[in-house]
Design an enzyme around this catalytic site. Structure first.
Site, mmCIF file in Angstrom:
data_model
loop_
_atom_site.group_PDB
_atom_site.id
_atom_site.type_symbol
_atom_site.label_atom_id
_atom_site.label_comp_id
_atom_site.label_asym_id
_atom_site.label_seq_id
_atom_site.Cartn_x
_atom_site.Cartn_y
_atom_site.Cartn_z
ATOM 1 N N ASN A 86 -17.528 31.625 8.380
ATOM 2 C CA ASN A 86 -18.662 31.014 8.413
ATOM 3 C C ASN A 86 -19.468 31.324 7.122
ATOM 4 O OD1 ASN A 86 -20.709 29.178 9.683
ATOM 5 N ND2 ASN A 86 -19.897 29.484 11.548
ATOM 6 N N HIS A 116 -22.274 54.816 -1.251
ATOM 7 C CA HIS A 116 -22.633 55.592 -2.472
ATOM 8 C C HIS A 116 -22.753 56.821 -2.210
ATOM 9 C CE1 HIS A 116 -24.277 52.119 -4.493
ATOM 10 N NE2 HIS A 116 -24.510 51.482 -3.311
ATOM 11 N N GLY A 143 -21.260 36.434 14.512
ATOM 12 C CA GLY A 143 -22.423 36.574 13.430
ATOM 13 C C GLY A 143 -23.182 37.614 13.313
#
Length: 199
Positions: A86, A116, A143
């Site tokens: 999506n 990092h 989502g």
């Protein structure tokens, strides 16, 4: 080191310099190619898949990203058949991202293989390391979920919306939360008898 040598270093899991001219250029190329793909919405599926194959490592038939899709490089991403993402999917593929068949991603799902350096001086100097992410077949990720580096998600599993996945999730479960934890197994009792009416 040339780009291929740097790619091999990234895939090894060792520290690498994220700020080399070659990697900066590779990211810029990915931005241009994802821009072209995002603009292709509405074109025939075959044409859109052909665009994906210009910058992703592997693309199964039926793969589809809603706009806007972003990836860091693209060359470390392999997606299977009938994949759907999506809106606003982001994949940072310093290491491999491997996604199986019939996988669904909700809006704003992020898959991040790179991290990092912990040491601040190394971080400012561009130090990074990457670990692969593997997502099995028939997985649904809700989502806003974040899939972090080094994670494997087993077949048929559901990841709840907004989850932050930091450890492996086994097959056939519903998992959710921050951090993401298994809530329960998926069982035969979850079937509703639904069948598509499409031919």
């Amino acid at each position: 080191m040339n780009l291929e040598e740097q790619r091999a270093l990234m895939l090894s899991g060792q520290m690498y310099d994220d700020l080399t001219p070659e990697l900066v250029a590779a990211r810029a190329r990915a931005v241009g190619l994802t821009d072209a793909y995002n603009r292709s919405i509405g074109q025939p599926p075959e044409a859109r898949e052909a665009l994906l194959r210009t910058f992703l490592r592997e693309v199964g038939p039926g793969a589809h990203f809603e706009p806007s899709f972003r990836c860091e490089f693209g060359f470390n991403i392999a997606i299977g058949r009938s994949f759907y993402a999506n809106f606003d999917c982001v994949m940072l593929d310093g290491a491999g991202i491997t996604i199986g068949d019939n996988v669904l991603l909700g809006p704003r799902v992020g898959i991040y293989t790179a991290n990092h350096a912990i040491d601040p001086a190394e971080r400012i100097a561009g130090g990074c390391y990457a670990k692969p992410v593997s997502i099995g077949n028939r997985v649904w990720i809700g989502g806003g979920a974040t899939i972090n580096q080094g994670v494997t998600i087993g077949d048929d599993t559901i990841i709840g919306a907004g989850s932050v996945v930091m450890r492996d999730v086994p097959a056939g479960v519903i998992a959710a939360g921050v951090p993401c934890k298994v809530l329960r197994e998926i069982t035969a009792a979850d079937a509703t008898g639904f069948r598509s009416s499409r031919p």
